[in-house]
Design a protein around this motif. Structure first.
Motif, PDB file in Angstrom:
ATOM      1  N   UNK A 247       0.803  -1.216   0.000  1.00 43.26           N
ATOM      2  CA  UNK A 247       0.000   0.000   0.000  1.00 43.26           C
ATOM      3  C   UNK A 247       0.837   1.269   0.000  1.00 43.26           C
ATOM      4  N   UNK A 248       1.946   1.271   0.731  1.00 44.01           N
ATOM      5  CA  UNK A 248       2.819   2.449   0.768  1.00 44.01           C
ATOM      6  C   UNK A 248       3.383   2.766  -0.610  1.00 44.01           C
ATOM      7  N   UNK A 249       3.771   1.727  -1.339  1.00 41.51           N
ATOM      8  CA  UNK A 249       4.287   1.946  -2.698  1.00 41.51           C
ATOM      9  C   UNK A 249       3.153   2.328  -3.651  1.00 41.51           C
ATOM     10  N   UNK A 250       2.034   1.636  -3.540  1.00 42.01           N
ATOM     11  CA  UNK A 250       0.870   1.944  -4.378  1.00 42.01           C
ATOM     12  C   UNK A 250       1.104   1.773  -5.867  1.00 42.01           C
ATOM     13  N   UNK A 251       2.071   0.913  -6.225  1.00 39.62           N
ATOM     14  CA  UNK A 251       2.406   0.758  -7.649  1.00 39.62           C
ATOM     15  C   UNK A 251       2.220  -0.665  -8.173  1.00 39.62           C
ATOM     16  N   UNK A 252       2.158  -1.644  -7.281  1.00 43.55           N
ATOM     17  CA  UNK A 252       2.028  -3.037  -7.730  1.00 43.55           C
ATOM     18  C   UNK A 252       0.701  -3.213  -8.471  1.00 43.55           C
ATOM     19  N   UNK A 253       0.751  -4.014  -9.521  1.00 47.12           N
ATOM     20  CA  UNK A 253      -0.449  -4.253 -10.320  1.00 47.12           C
ATOM     21  C   UNK A 253      -0.664  -5.742 -10.525  1.00 47.12           C
ATOM     22  N   UNK A 254      -1.907  -6.103 -10.668  1.00 50.41           N
ATOM     23  CA  UNK A 254      -2.272  -7.457 -11.058  1.00 50.41           C
ATOM     24  C   UNK A 254      -3.122  -7.345 -12.317  1.00 50.41           C
ATOM     25  N   UNK A 255      -2.829  -8.170 -13.304  1.00 49.41           N
ATOM     26  CA  UNK A 255      -3.637  -8.197 -14.528  1.00 49.41           C
ATOM     27  C   UNK A 255      -4.145  -9.617 -14.738  1.00 49.41           C
ATOM     28  N   UNK A 256      -5.357  -9.713 -15.220  1.00 52.06           N
ATOM     29  CA  UNK A 256      -6.007 -11.014 -15.389  1.00 52.06           C
ATOM     30  C   UNK A 256      -6.712 -11.062 -16.732  1.00 52.06           C
ATOM     31  N   UNK A 257      -6.564 -12.169 -17.424  1.00 44.88           N
ATOM     32  CA  UNK A 257      -7.380 -12.429 -18.615  1.00 44.88           C
ATOM     33  C   UNK A 257      -7.967 -13.828 -18.472  1.00 44.88           C
ATOM     34  N   UNK A 258      -9.100 -14.036 -19.097  1.00 38.20           N
ATOM     35  CA  UNK A 258      -9.792 -15.319 -18.976  1.00 38.20           C
ATOM     36  C   UNK A 258      -9.924 -15.983 -20.338  1.00 38.20           C
ATOM     37  N   UNK A 259      -9.817 -17.302 -20.347  1.00 37.70           N
ATOM     38  CA  UNK A 259     -10.075 -18.082 -21.556  1.00 37.70           C
ATOM     39  C   UNK A 259     -11.162 -19.093 -21.222  1.00 37.70           C
ATOM     40  N   UNK A 260     -12.273 -18.986 -21.923  1.00 44.93           N
ATOM     41  CA  UNK A 260     -13.405 -19.904 -21.741  1.00 44.93           C
ATOM     42  C   UNK A 260     -13.409 -20.846 -22.926  1.00 44.93           C
ATOM     43  N   UNK A 261     -13.253 -22.127 -22.671  1.00 46.44           N
ATOM     44  CA  UNK A 261     -13.189 -23.118 -23.751  1.00 46.44           C
ATOM     45  C   UNK A 261     -14.396 -24.037 -23.623  1.00 46.44           C
ATOM     46  N   UNK A 262     -15.187 -24.124 -24.695  1.00 45.11           N
ATOM     47  CA  UNK A 262     -16.335 -25.030 -24.734  1.00 45.11           C
ATOM     48  C   UNK A 262     -16.032 -26.124 -25.743  1.00 45.11           C
ATOM     49  N   UNK A 263     -16.106 -27.355 -25.297  1.00 46.89           N
ATOM     50  CA  UNK A 263     -15.778 -28.506 -26.152  1.00 46.89           C
ATOM     51  C   UNK A 263     -16.962 -29.449 -26.268  1.00 46.89           C
ATOM     52  N   UNK A 264     -17.048 -30.114 -27.404  1.00 50.34           N
ATOM     53  CA  UNK A 264     -18.013 -31.203 -27.573  1.00 50.34           C
ATOM     54  C   UNK A 264     -17.582 -32.367 -26.700  1.00 50.34           C
ATOM     55  N   UNK A 265     -18.559 -33.035 -26.119  1.00 52.98           N
ATOM     56  CA  UNK A 265     -18.299 -34.241 -25.339  1.00 52.98           C
ATOM     57  C   UNK A 265     -18.638 -35.438 -26.198  1.00 52.98           C
ATOM     58  N   UNK A 266     -17.726 -36.410 -26.302  1.00 52.15           N
ATOM     59  CA  UNK A 266     -17.969 -37.607 -27.131  1.00 52.15           C
ATOM     60  C   UNK A 266     -19.167 -38.380 -26.617  1.00 52.15           C
TER      61      UNK A 266
END
Length: 199
Positions: free
Chosen positions: A180-199
């Motif tokens: 908090x004192x630095x106030x510069x750290x960042x977190x970035x997130x991306x999502x991948x949603x994969x939909x597959x056919x089920x045999x």
């Protein structure tokens, strides 16, 4: 001379009779059965997945508002940056449906960049399981998807009380304060949603 002519005619008639007998004998001297089947055809099964009731194959850009969270004015950015702090949490929800003619399942993988080691954890199963990273290497188990659909929630939290995180069991107030004192750290997130056919 007449006898020769008669013999020739008789010979020709005999040969004609023999040839006719062979032809008739060949065409009528066997059993035969023919069985025909009607035409049969098949088409390709329809693949139809929806994301928020839109055709998922036509959804090119998703607004991923994971950190668009209201904190009741306890945490407020001094500019337009999205900010997080100990005790804050949020989620991003969307709906998936399988309107296909085949069975399907989906998985969600998060790619997290957290160079400042912010003690933030994520869940893609409604908060039952938390992890610091849900990448393709440790993605949650595939979930069946049907026409009824499912509301999917990607959740995050920065546990407020030191030592109570299921992921960062050793997080401390001092470490949080340093961030908090630095106030510069960042977190970035991306999502991948994969939909597959089920045999």
């Amino acid at each position: 001379m007449r006898t020769n002519k008669t013999l020739r005619i008789a010979s020709v008639l005999l040969i004609a009779v023999l040839m006719t007998a062979c032809v008739i004998g060949g065409t009528l001297a066997k059993y035969t059965t023919t069985i025909s089947t009607p035409e049969e055809s098949a088409r390709v099964a329809k693949w139809n997945i929806t994301y928020n009731d839109q055709d998922a194959s036509q959804v090119s850009n998703i607004t991923f508002n994971l950190f668009d969270t209201t904190y009741d004015e306890t945490v407020a950015s001094s500019n337009s940056d999205k900010v997080i702090a100990p005790g804050t949490a949020g989620e991003f929800e969307f709906s998936l449906k399988n309107l296909s003619e085949v069975d399907a399942e989906y998985t969600i993988a998060l790619t997290v960049t957290n160079d400042g080691n912010i003690p933030i954890e994520f869940s893609v199963d409604g908060g039952s399981t938390w992890a610091s990273d849900l990448s393709a290497a440790n993605v949650a188990t595939a979930t069946a998807l049907d026409a009824t659909g499912e509301t999917v929630s990607i959740m995050w939290q920065w546990v407020y009380e030191a030592g109570t995180s299921t992921v960062y069991g050793s997080n401390t107030d001092a470490a949080d304060t340093t961030l908090g004192l630095a106030g510069t750290a960042e977190v970035t997130v991306s999502a991948e949603i994969v939909i597959n056919q089920v045999d």
